[in-house]
Scaffold this motif. Structure first.
Motif, short mmCIF file in Angstrom:
data_model
loop_
_atom_site.label_atom_id
_atom_site.label_comp_id
_atom_site.label_asym_id
_atom_site.label_seq_id
_atom_site.Cartn_x
_atom_site.Cartn_y
_atom_site.Cartn_z
N GLU A 233 0.87 -1.18 0.00
CA GLU A 233 0.00 0.00 0.00
C GLU A 233 0.90 1.22 0.00
O GLU A 233 1.76 1.37 0.84
CB GLU A 233 -0.90 0.01 1.24
CG GLU A 233 -1.85 1.19 1.26
CD GLU A 233 -2.70 1.18 2.50
OE1 GLU A 233 -2.22 1.60 3.57
OE2 GLU A 233 -3.85 0.75 2.42
N PHE A 234 0.71 2.10 -0.96
CA PHE A 234 1.54 3.29 -1.06
C PHE A 234 0.90 4.44 -0.29
O PHE A 234 -0.32 4.61 -0.32
CB PHE A 234 1.75 3.69 -2.52
CG PHE A 234 2.57 2.69 -3.26
CD1 PHE A 234 3.94 2.65 -3.11
CD2 PHE A 234 1.98 1.76 -4.10
CE1 PHE A 234 4.70 1.72 -3.78
CE2 PHE A 234 2.72 0.83 -4.78
CZ PHE A 234 4.10 0.80 -4.62
N PHE A 235 1.71 5.22 0.35
CA PHE A 235 1.21 6.35 1.13
C PHE A 235 0.72 7.45 0.21
O PHE A 235 1.40 7.86 -0.71
CB PHE A 235 2.33 6.90 2.02
CG PHE A 235 1.94 8.16 2.73
CD1 PHE A 235 1.04 8.12 3.77
CD2 PHE A 235 2.46 9.38 2.35
CE1 PHE A 235 0.67 9.28 4.44
CE2 PHE A 235 2.09 10.54 3.01
CZ PHE A 235 1.20 10.49 4.05
N GLU A 236 -0.51 7.91 0.47
CA GLU A 236 -1.06 9.05 -0.26
C GLU A 236 -1.57 10.04 0.78
O GLU A 236 -2.64 9.85 1.34
CB GLU A 236 -2.21 8.61 -1.17
CG GLU A 236 -1.80 7.62 -2.23
CD GLU A 236 -3.02 7.16 -3.01
OE1 GLU A 236 -3.42 7.88 -3.94
OE2 GLU A 236 -3.58 6.12 -2.68
N ARG B 201 4.66 -2.00 6.95
CA ARG B 201 4.60 -0.82 6.07
C ARG B 201 3.16 -0.35 5.91
O ARG B 201 2.87 0.84 5.94
CB ARG B 201 5.22 -1.17 4.71
CG ARG B 201 5.42 0.04 3.79
CD ARG B 201 5.92 -0.42 2.42
NE ARG B 201 6.31 0.69 1.57
CZ ARG B 201 7.55 1.08 1.34
NH1 ARG B 201 8.55 0.45 1.95
NH2 ARG B 201 7.81 2.09 0.53
N ARG B 202 2.27 -1.31 5.75
CA ARG B 202 0.88 -0.93 5.54
C ARG B 202 0.29 -0.31 6.80
O ARG B 202 -0.46 0.67 6.74
CB ARG B 202 0.03 -2.14 5.11
CG ARG B 202 -1.37 -1.72 4.71
CD ARG B 202 -2.06 -2.78 3.89
NE ARG B 202 -3.15 -2.20 3.11
CZ ARG B 202 -4.44 -2.31 3.43
NH1 ARG B 202 -4.79 -2.96 4.49
NH2 ARG B 202 -5.36 -1.74 2.68
N ASN C 37 1.40 3.19 7.00
CA ASN C 37 0.65 4.04 6.08
C ASN C 37 -0.74 4.36 6.62
O ASN C 37 -1.22 5.49 6.52
CB ASN C 37 0.50 3.35 4.72
CG ASN C 37 1.76 3.40 3.90
OD1 ASN C 37 2.59 4.28 4.09
ND2 ASN C 37 1.91 2.46 2.99
N ARG C 38 -1.40 3.34 7.16
CA ARG C 38 -2.74 3.56 7.69
C ARG C 38 -2.72 4.62 8.78
O ARG C 38 -3.57 5.52 8.83
CB ARG C 38 -3.30 2.25 8.24
CG ARG C 38 -3.65 1.23 7.17
CD ARG C 38 -3.96 -0.13 7.79
NE ARG C 38 -4.45 -1.07 6.79
CZ ARG C 38 -4.66 -2.36 7.02
NH1 ARG C 38 -4.42 -2.85 8.22
NH2 ARG C 38 -5.12 -3.15 6.07
N ASN D 217 -2.07 8.20 7.27
CA ASN D 217 -3.25 8.83 6.67
C ASN D 217 -4.17 9.41 7.75
O ASN D 217 -4.71 10.51 7.59
CB ASN D 217 -4.02 7.80 5.82
CG ASN D 217 -3.43 7.65 4.44
OD1 ASN D 217 -3.26 8.60 3.71
ND2 ASN D 217 -3.11 6.42 4.08
N TYR E 123 11.37 3.06 3.03
CA TYR E 123 10.19 3.89 3.29
C TYR E 123 10.59 5.36 3.28
O TYR E 123 11.43 5.79 4.10
CB TYR E 123 9.57 3.53 4.64
CG TYR E 123 8.20 4.12 4.83
CD1 TYR E 123 7.07 3.42 4.46
CD2 TYR E 123 8.04 5.40 5.37
CE1 TYR E 123 5.80 3.96 4.63
CE2 TYR E 123 6.78 5.95 5.54
CZ TYR E 123 5.66 5.22 5.16
OH TYR E 123 4.41 5.76 5.30
N TRP F 238 10.23 8.25 4.63
CA TRP F 238 9.60 8.86 5.79
C TRP F 238 9.61 10.39 5.73
O TRP F 238 8.57 11.04 5.89
CB TRP F 238 10.31 8.38 7.06
CG TRP F 238 9.80 9.01 8.32
CD1 TRP F 238 10.43 9.92 9.10
CD2 TRP F 238 8.52 8.78 8.93
NE1 TRP F 238 9.65 10.27 10.18
CE2 TRP F 238 8.46 9.59 10.09
CE3 TRP F 238 7.42 7.99 8.63
CZ2 TRP F 238 7.36 9.61 10.94
CZ3 TRP F 238 6.32 8.01 9.46
CH2 TRP F 238 6.29 8.81 10.60
N ASN G 23 7.21 11.76 3.19
CA ASN G 23 5.81 11.62 3.55
C ASN G 23 5.40 12.58 4.66
O ASN G 23 4.29 13.14 4.64
CB ASN G 23 5.50 10.18 3.95
CG ASN G 23 5.55 9.24 2.76
OD1 ASN G 23 5.52 9.67 1.62
ND2 ASN G 23 5.63 7.95 3.03
#
Length: 822
Positions: A333-336, A562-563, A566-567, A570, A658, A660, A663
């Protein structure tokens, strides 16, 4: 011949899509009135212009008809003499329908660019045709081809060929005795809009009718009566059995609201048999439909209504299986760092096939992210038992479908409904079982997760909220005639704190400076969003602290970490952006003059609340302790190493590790872009006029001083050493200050936007912002000069960063001096 020049309803469904890039099956297409017109030896299909009206037989009707044309969609030659007895006129239907009438080719070329597809008539054809007394359903396969596919496709076996199956329906426009109901901006309904030229005396030239079903009591004199004809929803036979109970419960929730309006059992749910001989695209059936797409995580609840009256006659809800699969996914899952809005909305349909009066619903995509975050946190706590997972997923599906059904009843979003309860009431089962967690299921309600050690209540609201009852009362209570006086009395209760209402145009995009109200948001909760997000950031930190020990199981890959990272990111980002709306914020209300307990349309957010929000951002976005990731976690935030159909593996990603700092900066940039936006700055200046006489105003100087001290706090230390994450933030703020000082001209537009909601370029920043930005640079210049002169900056990179910053400030101040005044 008696069908010529007669109004029919056209309805289209994209039955078979591609399963990627917005081209999905079971999607509702265009619906509009049209008529057949004979011109010489041809029959034309003409789309009726419904935007304008005038009283029949008046001069106004005549000049209106000359001013606004109908649109010709196609024509077919007459291929036989009239039938001797019926005088029927025969045409080849393929001449009308085996064409790219919808304009799919431009849509495909947009989503598959740079590939150019063309309509391939030779491989397109009519399929089954089903005739019924009031409607005809036609299957049409439209083929699109290219000799040179340049875009990668996951789902097509050969990208040179795209077959799309559409179902077209022609239906009569029956006379039902339906009474249109006027729209009111205090209650959120979709509506039909017509400009009425009958008279130029009314204050508004528009006729606005809500969209709603013709739901009438079988016994009009009874206080509570069964309906003459209920609203029946069918569960399509390809819906997984495990979700049918939750879907049924979500649909039937609305019966409680209809009972308050005097109608019992207004909603009925039926299961489509496996051997059903009817078609879900048939507008006589309202269907909950399942579909798949490799990149689809959304649900959508459109309805079709008579554009002349607003009467709804059909509804189909599409649910992507991806919104359920995404919750349990543990891989890549990519960070958006954008918020749970607009992530997979079906954007393929051509412009002519979209109804821009209805904002697209993106609740399913955002709710999937919410559920995924909740699952990760509960797993990290060791609380994700099979029973808890089943309860979470049941409440998730039930709330989602209740939301989408609400749309099919005519209801718009309500992004203020989440302000119903206090933060400490959200997990109080006695409270939420009776009232719900929110005033409406039409909000984008988040999944509520209790803080560690606190008893968990419902993850999502278990019932309708008071706003839902009120809205259904307005739309469906029986009235005598048009009921204007009775409806106005219902709508006048707008100031009741139990029925708060704000909708899409109030929330706009959460990151947009034009969104002024900090209580009108998606995925916030309680009457104090600051307190809610303070708790939410706490559980994000909890997730990050525990995920390595709890989520990484022996034998598993590290991508689960990683996921989870990301969660959490967000959620963290979203909390910061919503908090930034308090700075320069205005509470908005829809009250009319004379409403009981009426409120002003605009009320400035109290200065103390704005200072609280700025302090929140100082701590959680801009301090050295913001984004508290545990040491060593980045070493384990690995990507998925097994490729899937999309090839999103280490062959295609730019960073295996990652990113970091990148992001974090993306999150901080969203906040700074809003705080330094010319519209926000201008509003802060104007808001100084709105504070109470004895209230100490929140000013631009407060914002600039607060951000300067938070972002450059190292310069107040004896021996400053600035980390890479902090240097990124400082450079970002420096860009904003330089822009405000130099005030570059607005960029020249490249051309008109394709969006009907495109906003004009922002105004220039207020002069006070330029003055304060210059003062910030001068003060910062002095601090840097003092630090460098003291010789205490031992870190080479920190020293280079400060020297570069000093040079940028000097050149900016010099350029401003040389620049002629505007």
């Amino acid at each position: 011949p008696d069908q010529l020049d007669k109004i029919f309803l056209f309805a289209a469904t994209l039955e078979q899509g591609v399963g990627e890039r917005g081209v999905y099956s079971a999607q509702q297409g265009a619906d509009f009135p049209f008529y057949f017109r004979r011109i010489g030896k041809s029959i034309q299909m003409v789309m009726k212009n419904t935007n304008f009206t005038a009283e029949k037989g008046t001069p106004q009707e005549r000049f209106m008809a000359k001013s606004f044309p109908d649109s010709i969609l196609g024509s077919a030659k007459i291929v036989s003499k009239p039938q001797p007895e019926r005088k029927s006129i025969l045409i080849d239907l393929a001449e009308l329908f085996v064409t790219d009438m919808p304009g799919f080719a431009p849509g495909l070329n947009q989503v598959y660019q740079p590939t150019v597809y063309h309509f391939d008539k030779g491989n397109s054809f009519l399929g089954a045709i089903k005739a019924f007394p009031e409607n005809v359903l036609v299957d049409v396969t439209l083929h699109f081809a290219t000799d040179n596919p340049k875009a990668f496709s996951i789902t097509l076996p050969d990208a040179r060929s795209i077959p799309l199956l559409v179902k077209y329906e022609i239906a009569s426009l029956p006379e039902t005795g339906y009474q249109p109901r006027a729209a009111d901006d205090r209650v959120g309904y979709f509506m039909t809009v017509q400009q009425d030229f009958t008279s130029d005396h009314p204050a508004s030239p528009y006729l606005r009718n809500v969209t709603r079903w013709q739901l009438e009591k079988a016994n009009p004199s009874a206080a509570l009566s069964q309906p003459k004809q209920p609203i029946v929803f069918w569960l399509e036979n390809d819906i997984p059995v495990e979700y049918r109970e939750a879907l049924t419960e979500g649909i039937l929730l609305w019966n409680k609201a209809f009972e308050k309006a005097g109608i019992k059992d207004a909603m009925v749910v039926k299961q489509m048999p496996d051997n059903a001989d009817w078609d879900p695209a048939d507008t006589r059936y309202n269907v909950i439909r399942w579909f798949a797409g490799v990149d689809a995580t959304f649900a959508i609840g459109p309805s079709r209504s008579n554009p002349f009256t607003g009467q709804i006659y059909d509804a189909n809800i599409g649910v992507s299986e991806g919104i359920l699969r995404a919750v349990r996914k543990s891989g890549q899952e990519f960070f958006e760092p954008v918020l749970p809005e607009g992530e997979s909305a079906p954007a393929f349909l051509p412009t002519a096939w979209r109804n821009f009066r209805r904002f697209e619903c993106e609740y399913g995509a955002g709710l999937a992210h919410q559920a995924a975050f909740a699952v990760a946190l509960l797993e990290a706590r060791g609380e994700m038992t099979p029973e808890v997972e089943q309860r979470l997923m049941h409440e998730y599906v039930k709330e989602l479908i209740a939301h989408e059904v609400g749309h099919t009843l005519g209801l718009r979003h309500n992004f203020r409904a989440s302000t119903l309860l206090k933060p400490d009431e959200l997990n109080n089962l006695a409270k939420t079982d009776e009232e719900g967690q929110t005033a409406s299921v039409m909000d984008y309600n988040p999944i509520v997760v209790a803080s560690k050690g606190q008893k968990q209540g419902h993850f999502l609201t278990p019932t309708l909220g008071p706003y839902d009852y009120w809205a259904i009362e307005y739309g469906y209570t029986a009235t005598a005639g048009d009921g204007k006086a009775e409806l106005a009395k219902i709508a006048s209760r707008v100031a009741d704190p139990a029925v708060p209402y704000s909708t899409d145009e109030d929330a706009l995009g959460t990151v947009s400076a034009t969104s002024v109200d900090p209580l009108a948001n998606q995925f916030d909760q309680s009457d104090d969003p600051l307190a809610y997000f303070r708790q939410r950031l706490g559980i994000v930190e909890e997730l990050w602290s525990n995920e390595e020990a709890k989520l990484a199981k022996p034998g598993d890959g590290y991508q689960v970490l990683r996921r989870a990272l990301n969660r959490g990111m967000n959620e963290y980002t979203y909390g910061l952006v919503v908090t930034s709306k308090y700075v320069g914020g205005i509470y908005t209300h829809r009250d009319h003059v004379g409403d009981p307990n009426g409120r002003l349309p605009y009320v400035v957010v109290p200065a103390a609340k704005q200072r609280e929000a700025l302090e929140f951002l100082r701590t959680h976005a801009f301090s050295e302790k913001a984004f508290p990731i545990p040491a060593g976690l980045l070493n384990k935030a690995a990507i998925e190493r097994l490729q899937g159909l999309d090839f999103l593996s280490y062959f295609t990603v730019q960073r295996l590790d990652y990113p970091w700092n990148e992001n974090v900066l993306s999150s901080q940039r969203l906040v700074l872009n809003r705080l330094y936006h010319p519209i926000t700055l201008g509003r802060i200046v104007d808001n100084e006029l709105l504070f109470a006489p004895k209230e100490k105003p929140f000013t631009l100087a407060d914002e600039f001083a607060g951000l300067d001290s938070a972002i450059w706090s190292e310069l107040d230390q004896p021996a400053p050493k600035i980390s890479g994450m902090r240097r990124n933030l400082q450079r970002e703020q420096l860009r904003h200050l330089v822009r405000l000082v130099l005030r570059p001209p607005a960029p020249i537009s490249a051309g008109p936007s394709q969006s009907p909601f495109a906003l004009p370029p922002p105004p220039p920043p207020p002069d006070d912002a330029t003055t304060l930005a210059r003062a910030s640079l001068v003060k910062l210049q002095g601090k840097i000069k003092k630090a460098l002169a003291a010789g205490t900056v031992a870190d080479v990179t920190t020293r280079a960063h400060l020297e570069q910053t000093q040079a940028v400030i000097a050149s900016t101040l010099q350029a401003q001096t040389a620049k002629p005044p505007e």
